[in-house]
Design an enzyme around this catalytic site. Sequence first.
Site, PDB file in Angstrom:
ATOM      1  N   LYS A 119      -4.944   3.783  -1.962  1.00 20.61           N
ATOM      2  CA  LYS A 119      -5.391   3.737  -3.648  1.00 20.61           C
ATOM      3  C   LYS A 119      -6.781   3.098  -3.935  1.00 20.61           C
ATOM      4  CE  LYS A 119      -0.879   4.715  -3.631  1.00 20.61           C
ATOM      5  NZ  LYS A 119      -0.517   5.994  -3.426  1.00 20.61           N
ATOM      6  N   ASP A 131       2.471  -7.401  -1.298  1.00 18.48           N
ATOM      7  CA  ASP A 131       1.899  -6.080  -1.338  1.00 18.48           C
ATOM      8  C   ASP A 131       1.214  -6.119  -2.467  1.00 18.48           C
ATOM      9  OD1 ASP A 131       1.220  -3.380  -1.959  1.00 18.48           O
ATOM     10  OD2 ASP A 131       3.300  -2.671  -1.631  1.00 18.48           O
ATOM     11  N   ARG A 179      -4.458   3.943  20.897  1.00 23.76           N
ATOM     12  CA  ARG A 179      -3.322   3.163  20.474  1.00 23.76           C
ATOM     13  C   ARG A 179      -3.148   2.013  20.838  1.00 23.76           C
ATOM     14  NH1 ARG A 179       1.859   3.528  22.132  1.00 23.76           N
ATOM     15  NH2 ARG A 179       1.429   5.407  23.588  1.00 23.76           N
ATOM     16  N   TYR A 194       7.502  -0.715  -6.042  1.00 29.64           N
ATOM     17  CA  TYR A 194       6.937   0.602  -5.379  1.00 29.64           C
ATOM     18  C   TYR A 194       8.467   1.241  -4.867  1.00 29.64           C
ATOM     19  CZ  TYR A 194       5.311   4.536  -3.099  1.00 29.64           C
ATOM     20  OH  TYR A 194       5.339   5.736  -2.239  1.00 29.64           O
TER      21      TYR A 194
HETATM   22  C1  LIG Z   1       2.328  -0.808  -4.125  1.00 30.93           C
HETATM   23  C2  LIG Z   1       2.383   0.215  -3.316  1.00 30.93           C
HETATM   24  N1  LIG Z   1       2.658  -0.245  -2.102  1.00 30.93           N
HETATM   25  C3  LIG Z   1       2.730   0.734  -1.243  1.00 30.93           C
HETATM   26  C4  LIG Z   1       2.559   2.228  -1.396  1.00 30.93           C
HETATM   27  C5  LIG Z   1       2.862   3.135  -0.326  1.00 30.93           C
HETATM   28  O1  LIG Z   1       1.235   3.636   0.353  1.00 30.93           O
HETATM   29  P1  LIG Z   1       0.915   5.072   1.081  1.00 30.93           P
HETATM   30  O2  LIG Z   1       1.470   6.105  -0.061  1.00 30.93           O
HETATM   31  O3  LIG Z   1      -0.405   4.844   1.347  1.00 30.93           O
HETATM   32  O4  LIG Z   1       1.900   5.055   2.160  1.00 30.93           O
HETATM   33  C6  LIG Z   1       2.146   2.694  -2.579  1.00 30.93           C
HETATM   34  C7  LIG Z   1       2.073   3.875  -3.014  1.00 30.93           C
HETATM   35  O5  LIG Z   1       2.032   4.232  -3.920  1.00 30.93           O
HETATM   36  C8  LIG Z   1       2.139   1.706  -3.690  1.00 30.93           C
HETATM   37  O6  LIG Z   1       2.039   1.824  -4.780  1.00 30.93           O
END
Ligand SMILES: Cc1ncc(COP(=O)(O)O)c(C=O)c1O
Length: 345
Positions: A186, A161, A39, A90
């Site tokens: 993803k 993001d 960690r 999101y």
């Molecule tokens: C644009 C975006 N950011 C962040 C996330 C969060 O990712 P995680 O599900 O890996 O925590 C997602 C999940 O769908 C997303 O589509």
Amino acid sequence: MHPDTVAVSAGRPKGPGEPLNHPLVLASNFRGEEGAYSRTHGTTTWHALEEAVGALEGGRAVACSSGMAAAATTLFALAPRVLVVPTYSYLGVRALVADLEQQARIEVRPVDIADTDAVIAATPGADVVWVESPTNPTLDVADVPAICAAAKQQGARVVVDSTFATPICATPLADGATVVMHSGTKFIGGHSDLLIGLAVTDDDDVYERLLHARLVNGSTPGALEAFLALRGLRTLPLRMERMSANAAELARRLDTHPAVAEVRYPGTGAMVSFVLTGGAPAADAACARVELIVQATSLGGVETTMERRQKYAGDAHVPPGLVRMSVGIEHVDDIWADLVAALAP
Ligand SMILES: Cc1ncc(COP(=O)(O)O)c(C=O)c1O
């Protein structure tokens, strides 16, 4: 070197006799006086992934346990008091920001992230401008270079993001962002079999703060997940090439389909959202009828998935008949045949 080459070659052991891939290190504890612990010090398995993603984005990466962990780690590290955020993005990140606001830890300024003038107007006095581009699920695109230039003038930092863009379709650090983050769950992982997140920066101070934030919050990645994410990353450029070509073609065909009122495709990447004239019932029926395409909530894998998004309370604002599709690497004609059958009256 080109991203295709970087994705294949970065993060590999270089010494004679070493394996081509860093072995999966499952250890948390290491011998020695310096008290090495995964960690606090990371492992070669994490570092290999971080090196490769950092090389693609033009910065240094910090791997976290999920995309949400990367978002939370980034907010903890930058500790904004005033945050400009996309009104619609999101839903998980919006929920996180709403919680922080409710706890009176930050002041939030929601803006339409595709309206650059509105973003710039909201920036004076803000510490961080949070951008998501393209947005989930409406695929709005932000003018990242313009937002970064304006934020710099105002002394604000920009976080992007870039989950939907991937490091192949955008490199926000080169556009002036301080942090680019990904849900590696993803497209980077690419096989719907892991959770991981990444925050990447080219600012040394912010890098140290991200490392510290991960350390004290314990938002560390799993060893197997980091190993698999790097394995996935090796083929990211190839997958994105096929997925983007498929997505562009499907968007073109959907545009003239009689059941479709609107197609949203940002012109690059694997995400296509379309709105059905029949609204929620038609969208639910189509999602239930697909046979090759998988009705599923996550995205970015080699398989095509789709989902009606307005059914979630967090996405209540999107059109009821909006279907968000993550286009995979199957043959485009097979995906299209499945869609046409599912959309038939
Ligand atoms: C644009 C975006 N950011 C962040 C996330 C969060 O990712 P995680 O599900 O890996 O925590 C997602 C999940 O769908 C997303 O589509």
